[in-house]
Write a protein that holds these residues in place. Sequence first.
Motif, short mmCIF file in Angstrom:
data_model
loop_
_atom_site.label_atom_id
_atom_site.label_comp_id
_atom_site.label_asym_id
_atom_site.label_seq_id
_atom_site.Cartn_x
_atom_site.Cartn_y
_atom_site.Cartn_z
N PHE A 166 -2.69 -7.67 -15.77
CA PHE A 166 -3.07 -6.44 -15.09
C PHE A 166 -3.00 -6.60 -13.57
O PHE A 166 -2.35 -5.81 -12.86
CB PHE A 166 -4.49 -6.03 -15.51
N HIS A 167 -3.66 -7.65 -13.06
CA HIS A 167 -3.69 -7.84 -11.62
C HIS A 167 -2.33 -8.28 -11.07
O HIS A 167 -1.97 -7.90 -9.95
CB HIS A 167 -4.79 -8.84 -11.25
N SER A 168 -1.59 -9.04 -11.87
CA SER A 168 -0.24 -9.43 -11.45
C SER A 168 0.66 -8.20 -11.34
O SER A 168 1.46 -8.08 -10.40
CB SER A 168 0.35 -10.43 -12.45
N LEU A 169 0.52 -7.29 -12.30
CA LEU A 169 1.36 -6.09 -12.29
C LEU A 169 1.04 -5.20 -11.08
O LEU A 169 1.95 -4.59 -10.49
CB LEU A 169 1.18 -5.31 -13.59
N LEU A 170 -0.23 -5.13 -10.71
CA LEU A 170 -0.57 -4.38 -9.50
C LEU A 170 0.16 -4.95 -8.28
O LEU A 170 0.71 -4.21 -7.47
CB LEU A 170 -2.08 -4.43 -9.25
N LEU A 171 0.15 -6.29 -8.17
CA LEU A 171 0.80 -6.93 -7.03
C LEU A 171 2.32 -6.79 -7.11
O LEU A 171 2.99 -6.63 -6.08
CB LEU A 171 0.41 -8.40 -6.97
N GLU A 172 2.86 -6.85 -8.32
CA GLU A 172 4.32 -6.76 -8.49
C GLU A 172 4.84 -5.36 -8.22
O GLU A 172 5.97 -5.19 -7.73
CB GLU A 172 4.70 -7.17 -9.92
N SER A 173 4.06 -4.35 -8.54
CA SER A 173 4.54 -2.96 -8.48
C SER A 173 4.19 -2.26 -7.17
O SER A 173 4.52 -1.09 -7.00
CB SER A 173 3.97 -2.15 -9.66
N CYS A 174 3.54 -2.99 -6.24
CA CYS A 174 3.08 -2.32 -5.02
C CYS A 174 4.19 -2.14 -3.99
O CYS A 174 4.02 -1.38 -3.03
CB CYS A 174 1.92 -3.10 -4.41
N GLY A 175 5.30 -2.85 -4.14
CA GLY A 175 6.41 -2.71 -3.21
C GLY A 175 6.31 -3.57 -1.97
O GLY A 175 7.10 -3.42 -1.04
N ASN A 176 5.36 -4.50 -1.95
CA ASN A 176 5.19 -5.41 -0.81
C ASN A 176 5.39 -6.83 -1.31
O ASN A 176 4.54 -7.38 -2.00
CB ASN A 176 3.80 -5.25 -0.20
N GLU A 177 6.53 -7.44 -0.94
CA GLU A 177 6.86 -8.76 -1.48
C GLU A 177 5.87 -9.84 -1.03
O GLU A 177 5.68 -10.85 -1.72
CB GLU A 177 8.28 -9.17 -1.08
#
Length: 244
Positions: A166-177
């Motif tokens: 869940f938390h990884s997906l938030l970071l992956e999908s935010c558009g900020n590498e």
Amino acid sequence: MSTATVPNADNAHDGGASPAMHERVLEAVGSAIAAGTLPPGSRLTLEGLQQEFGVSRTVSRDTMKVLESMNLVYSRRRVGIVVQERRLWNVFDPELVGWRLGSAQRDIQYSSLTELRIAIEPIAAAGAARRASAAERARLVFLAAELRRLGEVGELEAFLAVDIEFHSLLLESCGNEMFTALEGMVAEVLTSRTKQGLMPFKPRNEALQAHEDVAAAVARGDAVMAETAVHRILNEVRNAMGLR
């Protein structure tokens, strides 16, 4: 300083060059540095590691290369291998994070990491609300429902795996590498909290509800509510662990 001060992880001889032996030596020396058993300025030698752990020179050298890549040690001709000052460590390395969380300084490390998450994850959630794909939004909603289901029956191992996703997906999908690059570190923090028995047998309803609210806000593109809901998750973590 001799490597004799490093806890001996395993005295068994398996040829002295297996990947498992390399990991054991790395874990032992890295943990000793992170815990302060080998303080800054301590000197290590390849020969000392060979004798301490019964490993080949190749394993000793490879271990030092990994520690050097984390800025935990540096090598100088005629000086040897020296433990680096803490201010120079690569504190974002997930393996180092794990070692520090396993040391006597874990409360300090949890506090600093939670503050970092408070600074980063709400903004990442807002970014996910603006930029996530339809599939990512749907996946977050599914994961939040799974967290509710697993949390209510106390299946902590399965809960942990879903929480990390869940938390990884938030970071992956935010558009900020740059935020995405923190994924491994956040996973290490979540894992450590569970492994060290710092999670309640059944996660609090407030935390489960906040995850659902984050997912719902991202799904409908509400950046403000997504950010607010992640703040609730992290404030609950801070309060539950008694962090200042």
